[in-house]
Design an enzyme around this catalytic site. Structure first.
Site, PDB file in Angstrom:
ATOM      1  N   ASP A  28       0.876  -1.173   0.000  1.00  0.00           N
ATOM      2  CA  ASP A  28       0.000   0.000   0.000  1.00  0.00           C
ATOM      3  C   ASP A  28       0.916   1.227   0.000  1.00  0.00           C
ATOM      4  OD1 ASP A  28      -1.654   2.121   0.692  1.00  0.00           O
ATOM      5  OD2 ASP A  28      -2.875   0.907   2.062  1.00  0.00           O
ATOM      6  N   HIS A  29       0.877   1.955  -1.111  1.00  0.00           N
ATOM      7  CA  HIS A  29       1.839   3.064  -1.266  1.00  0.00           C
ATOM      8  C   HIS A  29       1.516   4.249  -0.349  1.00  0.00           C
ATOM      9  CE1 HIS A  29       5.211   4.913  -2.981  1.00  0.00           C
ATOM     10  NE2 HIS A  29       5.003   4.709  -4.273  1.00  0.00           N
TER      11      HIS A  29
END
Ligand code: CAO
Length: 253
Positions: free
Chosen positions: A225-226
């Site tokens: 999850d950036h």
């Protein structure tokens, strides 16, 4: 600000065709499990900004040790690479705590977990199921191997309860027994990362004397999850995972 629900509502509908105009068609049911899993996968895919980092790690040492251990009856169960990978993951997650976490309070805070529950994808006749092994750090390799086998068997034959599929802190999707070189696993929210594993391969590496050394390499695909994890940390995480895998001391506890 437009939220994701508004964005989705504005998308054009999927095209609808009468396929029989083009040829013979058979319509079959999508299983209940696959429909449910599909809904969660869709939500996670559209709401989490995924990036997948691919790398190969050297598993020569651990793979030889595993094979010799199985052949010598050193374990209380048949040990595949998966329980060893779980132990190496715990070792790595301890060094990268924000990979063992969830976004909370609308993304303003990160709940960093001090327990290690690893979920793993099981390919069952009803569809994809993800049982969770709790407290991986407190279990031996043999205990993990037995629990993985028992949960995979239950998933394939009887199905799993919600309790058995809840509480993961990190997940693994292993296609290693089938093949592949890389893929993009979808994060199992509220986790912030998932590791995809494909088939181990023997690769030529330049030896110190200039010759060729054949080494067992494992391809890993880390989706993250950036919003929480940056690419540089993802790259470091996978390198550390390779080092943890090769450290035989972590399997002795
Ligand atoms: N490279 C090479 N061989 C591998 C391997 C890898 N990365 N991973 C496993 N293997 C081997 C095992 O060592 C075993 O070989 P031996 O019998 O010779 O020892 C063989 O493949 C079968 O392994 P397994 O599948 O019984 O056991 P596992 O612990 O590796 O995996 C499970 C268990 C439940 C994760 C797996 O069977 C499974 O269902 N995977 C599917 C996951 C999936 O569908 N992911 C996609 C999700 S998105 O749609």
């Amino acid at each position: 600000m437009t939220d994701v629900t508004d964005l989705l509502a504005k998308l054009p509908p999927h095209p609808q065709f009468d396929f029989s105009e083009f040829g013979e068609v058979e319509t079959v049911a999508v299983s209940r499990v696959q429909q449910l899993t599909g809904a969660f996968l869709s939500r996670n895919w559209v709401t989490i900004p995924h990036v997948t980092h691919h790398d190969e790690v050297d598993v020569e040492v651990v793979e030889n040790w595993r094979k010799e251990g199985n052949a010598a009856g050193a374990f209380e169960a048949k040990v595949t690479l998966l329980p060893l990978l779980f132990k190496a993951l715990v070792d790595t997650l301890r060094q990268f705590p924000h990979f063992n976490a969830s976004l909370v309070e609308g993304g303003k805070k990160l709940a960093v977990k001090h327990y290690y529950n690893i979920g793993f994808a099981v390919d069952s006749p009803q569809g994809l199921l993800v049982p969770v092994i709790r407290d991986v750090d407190k279990k031996t390799v043999s205990e993990l191997a037995l629990e993985i086998a028992a949960l995979a068997e239950k998933a394939r034959t009887k199905g799993l309860s919600m309790d058995e599929m809840s509480g993961s802190t990190f997940c693994v999707s292993s296609l290693g027994h089938i093949g592949g070189t890389a893929f993009t696993p979808i994060i199992n929210a509220p986790d912030v990362a998932i590791l995809g594993v494909t088939r181990m391969q023997e690769r030529p590496v330049k030896a110190d004397d200039g010759g060729v050394d054949w080494r067992k390499k494992l391809s890993l695909s880390l989706s993250y999850d950036h919003r929480v994890i940056n690419g540089a940390d993802a790259a470091r995480f996978v390198i550390q995972l390779g080092e943890s895998l090769g450290n035989l001391d972590i399997y002795k506890a």
